[in-house]
Design an enzyme around this catalytic site. Structure first.
Site, mmCIF file in Angstrom:
data_model
loop_
_atom_site.group_PDB
_atom_site.id
_atom_site.type_symbol
_atom_site.label_atom_id
_atom_site.label_comp_id
_atom_site.label_asym_id
_atom_site.label_seq_id
_atom_site.Cartn_x
_atom_site.Cartn_y
_atom_site.Cartn_z
ATOM 1 N N GLU A 52 -73.352 42.574 -13.304
ATOM 2 C CA GLU A 52 -72.876 43.941 -13.857
ATOM 3 C C GLU A 52 -73.453 44.769 -14.566
ATOM 4 O O GLU A 52 -73.751 45.836 -14.299
ATOM 5 C CB GLU A 52 -71.417 43.562 -14.484
ATOM 6 C CG GLU A 52 -70.165 42.957 -13.581
ATOM 7 C CD GLU A 52 -69.964 44.154 -12.497
ATOM 8 O OE1 GLU A 52 -70.102 45.237 -12.417
ATOM 9 O OE2 GLU A 52 -69.539 43.417 -11.446
ATOM 10 N N TYR A 135 -66.277 49.387 -19.180
ATOM 11 C CA TYR A 135 -66.430 48.993 -17.642
ATOM 12 C C TYR A 135 -66.827 47.469 -17.443
ATOM 13 O O TYR A 135 -66.189 46.795 -16.767
ATOM 14 C CB TYR A 135 -67.432 50.064 -16.847
ATOM 15 C CG TYR A 135 -67.514 49.426 -15.762
ATOM 16 C CD1 TYR A 135 -66.664 49.374 -14.486
ATOM 17 C CD2 TYR A 135 -68.938 48.746 -15.536
ATOM 18 C CE1 TYR A 135 -67.293 48.620 -13.273
ATOM 19 C CE2 TYR A 135 -69.367 48.020 -14.380
ATOM 20 C CZ TYR A 135 -68.178 48.064 -13.040
ATOM 21 O OH TYR A 135 -68.514 47.270 -12.088
ATOM 22 N N ASP A 153 -65.586 52.313 -11.685
ATOM 23 C CA ASP A 153 -66.888 52.697 -11.465
ATOM 24 C C ASP A 153 -66.893 53.905 -10.572
ATOM 25 O O ASP A 153 -65.729 54.443 -10.177
ATOM 26 C CB ASP A 153 -67.668 51.509 -11.041
ATOM 27 C CG ASP A 153 -67.665 51.313 -9.533
ATOM 28 O OD1 ASP A 153 -66.436 51.768 -8.883
ATOM 29 O OD2 ASP A 153 -68.687 50.584 -9.160
#
Length: 307
Positions: A52, A135, A153
């Protein structure tokens, strides 16, 4: 005495249109999802966290070999935490935005020192890790631990904007309304919500793309609000691509490349050969030092950060 009312019939937690949305996207994902190692059932939470961070503003094709090399060298957070932060910068290579490497190193140290070497499962504890924002915390909680969080996102925002609100593109920056919509669209079941999060992201990456959406391949074509409205053009400010040639980003990259490729500290004269414009070069070197990506030594040489 007021008579007791009979209990009301339970109302469905999800209206039929949203249930249909879930079914279509999840069915599409079952068939079209890319085979990526950080999505494999055996991938560790650490592997998910590394992916990520690497995938932020970086395409999958560039991330794949770096992610595999990173996990081969540092399969657990403690393995990375035992190394100087400069080794993370070196291993980052040319992925771009190298401060992400320092953030991963700082997160690894915190995971080792505060969480027994295991990536925390709790969302709040994930969010408290150095360099982990909203996020990333939601993504790791969802993809590594199958929790129910809105993972928003750019790809997800674009799918929501077109399919649900009828806009060609989302707003320039994430809005509270977008966050509320993402939460409202989540399936109630945690495992399904986690799969939904990655499925919508994949739909935006492969089909509902920014420049040339493949609407004919979209499972939402006949119910997409944007398509039904006649595909209206984006009315907001145009998004400009980031320049590279001649920018400070290019100079910083050249300076870091020399340091990464060197087995030890580098003389200032060697760095001077990276870029002819001395003022720009020195400005960029000062910025790298301020960002913690480069460490100046007392003898005038420079090295990747050692502590």
């Amino acid at each position: 005495m007021t008579p007791r009312r009979a209990p009301a019939s339970p109302t469905p937690t999800r209206p039929a249109p949203v249930a249909d949305l879930h079914e279509r996207v999840l069915t599409w994902y079952d068939t079209h999802a890319r085979d990526l190692p950080w999505r494999a059932p055996g991938c560790s939470p650490w592997g998910v966290l590394v992916s990520e961070v690497m995938l932020q503003q970086t395409p999958v094709a560039r991330v794949l070999p770096r992610w595999e090399a990173w996990l081969a060298r540092w399969p657990e957070p403690g393995d990375l935490a035992a190394e100087p932060p400069g080794e993370a910068v070196r291993m980052w290579d040319r992925l771009g935005y190298p401060r992400r490497a320092l953030r991963l190193h700082a997160a690894a140290v915190a995971i080792r020192d505060e969480h027994g070497g295991r990536v925390p499962e709790d969302h709040a504890r994930l969010l408290a890790l150095p360099g982990v924002g909203a996020y990333t915390a939601a993504a790791v909680a969802s993809f590594a631990f199958e929790q129910r969080h809105a993972v928003v996102d750019t790809n997800v925002r674009r799918v929501h904007a077109r399919a649900v609100t009828g806009a060609a593109e989302p707003a320039a920056a994430l809005t509270a309304a977008e966050n509320r919509l993402a939460v409202e669209l989540l399936p109630e079941d945690e495992a399904t919500a986690a799969r939904w999060a990655v499925a919508v992201m994949e739909l935006g990456a492969l089909v509902c793309t920014a420049r040339a959406p493949r609407c004919d391949a979209c499972p939402l074509l006949d119910r997409c609000a944007w398509v039904l409205a006649g595909r209206p053009a984006h009315t907001g400010p145009a998004r400009r691509g980031q320049a590279w040639a001649g920018t400070d980003r290019q100079v910083r990259g050249k300076l870091l490349a020399v340091l990464r490729e060197s087995a030890g500290p580098v003389e200032a004269a060697v760095l001077a050969g990276c870029w002819a414009d001395a003022a720009q070069r020195e400005r960029c070197l000062d910025g790298l030092v301020a960002d913690g990506l480069v460490e100046p030594l007392d003898d005038g040489r420079f090295t990747l950060p050692r502590s």
